[in-house]
Design a protein around this motif. Structure first.
Motif, mmCIF file in Angstrom:
data_model
loop_
_atom_site.group_PDB
_atom_site.id
_atom_site.type_symbol
_atom_site.label_atom_id
_atom_site.label_comp_id
_atom_site.label_asym_id
_atom_site.label_seq_id
_atom_site.Cartn_x
_atom_site.Cartn_y
_atom_site.Cartn_z
ATOM 1 N N GLY A 7 0.745 -1.159 -0.077
ATOM 2 C CA GLY A 7 -0.068 -0.198 -0.381
ATOM 3 C C GLY A 7 0.863 1.270 0.309
ATOM 4 N N GLU A 8 -0.049 2.560 0.016
ATOM 5 C CA GLU A 8 0.413 3.391 0.575
ATOM 6 C C GLU A 8 0.544 4.386 1.576
ATOM 7 N N LEU A 9 1.294 5.363 2.374
ATOM 8 C CA LEU A 9 1.083 6.214 3.489
ATOM 9 C C LEU A 9 -0.086 6.187 3.241
ATOM 10 N N GLY A 10 -0.828 6.415 4.406
ATOM 11 C CA GLY A 10 -1.710 6.026 5.532
ATOM 12 C C GLY A 10 -2.665 4.277 5.262
ATOM 13 N N CYS A 11 -2.280 3.477 4.396
ATOM 14 C CA CYS A 11 -3.133 2.865 4.506
ATOM 15 C C CYS A 11 -2.936 2.108 5.469
ATOM 16 N N HIS A 12 -3.751 1.266 5.706
ATOM 17 C CA HIS A 12 -4.499 0.490 7.043
ATOM 18 C C HIS A 12 -3.259 -0.058 7.503
ATOM 19 N N SER A 13 -2.928 -1.703 6.684
ATOM 20 C CA SER A 13 -1.542 -1.593 6.702
ATOM 21 C C SER A 13 0.046 -1.006 7.670
ATOM 22 N N TYR A 14 0.266 0.541 6.980
ATOM 23 C CA TYR A 14 0.871 1.203 7.113
ATOM 24 C C TYR A 14 0.170 1.896 8.514
ATOM 25 N N ASN A 15 -1.127 2.302 9.079
ATOM 26 C CA ASN A 15 -1.626 3.030 9.818
ATOM 27 C C ASN A 15 -1.082 1.987 10.962
ATOM 28 N N SER A 16 -0.913 0.134 11.003
ATOM 29 C CA SER A 16 -1.919 -0.881 11.709
ATOM 30 C C SER A 16 0.106 -0.992 12.083
ATOM 31 N N ILE A 17 0.829 -1.226 11.456
ATOM 32 C CA ILE A 17 2.338 -0.973 11.648
ATOM 33 C C ILE A 17 3.038 0.279 12.723
ATOM 34 N N LYS A 18 2.694 1.786 12.740
ATOM 35 C CA LYS A 18 2.775 2.299 13.225
ATOM 36 C C LYS A 18 2.228 2.198 14.824
ATOM 37 N N LYS A 19 1.565 1.776 14.477
ATOM 38 C CA LYS A 19 0.715 1.348 15.236
ATOM 39 C C LYS A 19 1.079 0.039 16.654
ATOM 40 N N TYR A 20 2.194 -0.755 16.329
ATOM 41 C CA TYR A 20 2.493 -2.274 16.911
ATOM 42 C C TYR A 20 4.268 -2.146 17.097
ATOM 43 N N PHE A 21 4.032 -1.440 16.343
ATOM 44 C CA PHE A 21 6.128 -1.488 15.855
ATOM 45 C C PHE A 21 6.715 -0.148 15.507
ATOM 46 N N LYS A 22 8.133 -0.318 15.928
ATOM 47 C CA LYS A 22 8.959 0.910 15.780
ATOM 48 C C LYS A 22 9.732 0.659 14.809
ATOM 49 N N TYR A 23 9.980 -0.828 13.752
ATOM 50 C CA TYR A 23 10.286 -0.566 12.343
ATOM 51 C C TYR A 23 10.190 0.441 11.524
ATOM 52 N N ILE A 24 10.999 -0.038 10.237
ATOM 53 C CA ILE A 24 10.949 1.071 9.384
ATOM 54 C C ILE A 24 10.482 0.431 8.054
ATOM 55 N N PRO A 25 9.138 1.023 8.162
ATOM 56 C CA PRO A 25 8.307 0.112 6.783
ATOM 57 C C PRO A 25 8.438 0.674 5.639
ATOM 58 N N LYS A 26 8.909 -0.209 4.706
ATOM 59 C CA LYS A 26 8.900 -0.036 3.661
ATOM 60 C C LYS A 26 7.624 -0.554 2.694
ATOM 61 N N ALA A 27 7.337 0.458 1.418
ATOM 62 C CA ALA A 27 6.087 0.365 0.693
ATOM 63 C C ALA A 27 6.182 -0.825 -0.310
ATOM 64 N N PHE A 28 4.913 -1.402 -0.974
ATOM 65 C CA PHE A 28 4.900 -2.320 -2.169
ATOM 66 C C PHE A 28 3.599 -2.384 -2.477
ATOM 67 N N LYS A 29 3.784 -2.430 -4.126
ATOM 68 C CA LYS A 29 2.080 -2.372 -4.169
ATOM 69 C C LYS A 29 1.553 -3.807 -4.656
ATOM 70 N N THR A 30 2.397 -4.920 -4.437
ATOM 71 C CA THR A 30 1.608 -6.431 -4.145
ATOM 72 C C THR A 30 1.849 -6.711 -2.929
ATOM 73 N N PHE A 31 0.962 -7.661 -3.139
ATOM 74 C CA PHE A 31 1.722 -8.726 -1.553
ATOM 75 C C PHE A 31 2.606 -9.628 -2.382
ATOM 76 N N LYS A 32 2.549 -10.307 -3.555
ATOM 77 C CA LYS A 32 3.422 -10.709 -3.799
ATOM 78 C C LYS A 32 4.894 -10.235 -4.142
ATOM 79 N N ASP A 33 5.173 -9.141 -3.708
ATOM 80 C CA ASP A 33 6.333 -8.193 -3.805
ATOM 81 C C ASP A 33 6.825 -8.091 -2.364
ATOM 82 N N ILE A 34 5.372 -8.149 -1.461
ATOM 83 C CA ILE A 34 6.361 -8.740 -0.318
ATOM 84 C C ILE A 34 7.121 -9.588 0.334
#
Length: 178
Positions: A7-34
């Motif tokens: 996803g992009e900044l502000g998507c629910h995955s990103y917001n959830s990561i911000k809530k639970y982790f201190k890791y550096i988030p990196k965005a990908f376009k698809t799940f397979k890309d992850i």
């Protein structure tokens, strides 16, 4: 530590990561890309949705976990609130259609029907917000998070439009099993 999400900044995955982790988030376009990035050791962890109380199971991710021999580290539940987001000043009657990720559209199906709004899928909730903002789109609405509206300077027409207030997505923290 780097954690990949779809996803992009502000998507629910990103917001959830911000809530639970201190890791550096990196965005990908698809799940397979992850999964490819995990396999290539470009990221330390992946963070993927696996189930939603309204939208159901994300079978694509089940298959990718098996295909890439991925280890599930932990599960996280995150409450999802969807909002109807538009370019500033746009009224609901001016919206031709609403775009979002297919899961978000499924989670707001009754709202869309009740309001006579047609929908089109887009690869990510916040990506639609970014698209609307970057291109000054005044006839498309997005279903996305409040954070998405803030990040992309858009307006929230209606808050909490999900079909049920008990809308929770289960995310998995994953890593390469090798």
């Amino acid at each position: 530590m780097i954690i990949g999400y779809q996803g992009e900044l502000g998507c629910h995955s990103y917001n959830s990561i911000k809530k639970y982790f201190k890791y550096i988030p990196k965005a990908f376009k698809t799940f397979k890309d992850i999964f490819i990035a995990l396999n290539n050791k470009e990221i330390d962890y992946g963070y993927i949705p696996i189930n939603n109380t309204l939208g159901g199971r994300l079978h694509e991710n089940d298959k990718l976990i098996i295909e890439y021999n991925i280890k599930i580290i932990e599960k996280y539940d995150y409450k999802i609130n969807h909002n109807l987001i538009v370019y500033p000043g746009v009224k609901k009657e001016n919206i031709k259609y609403v775009q979002s990720h297919w899961q978000a559209l499924a989670q707001c199906r009754e709202y869309l029907l009740k309001n006579n709004l047609s929908s089109k899928e887009y690869y990510d909730t916040s990506a639609v917000s970014k698209y609307i903002s970057d291109n000054d789109i005044k006839d498309i609405g997005a279903i996305a998070s409040k954070e998405s509206a803030q990040i992309y300077n858009l307006e929230i027409l209606e808050e909490d439009i999900q079909d049920n207030d008990n809308n929770v997505t289960t995310f998995l923290l994953i890593k390469n099993n090798n």
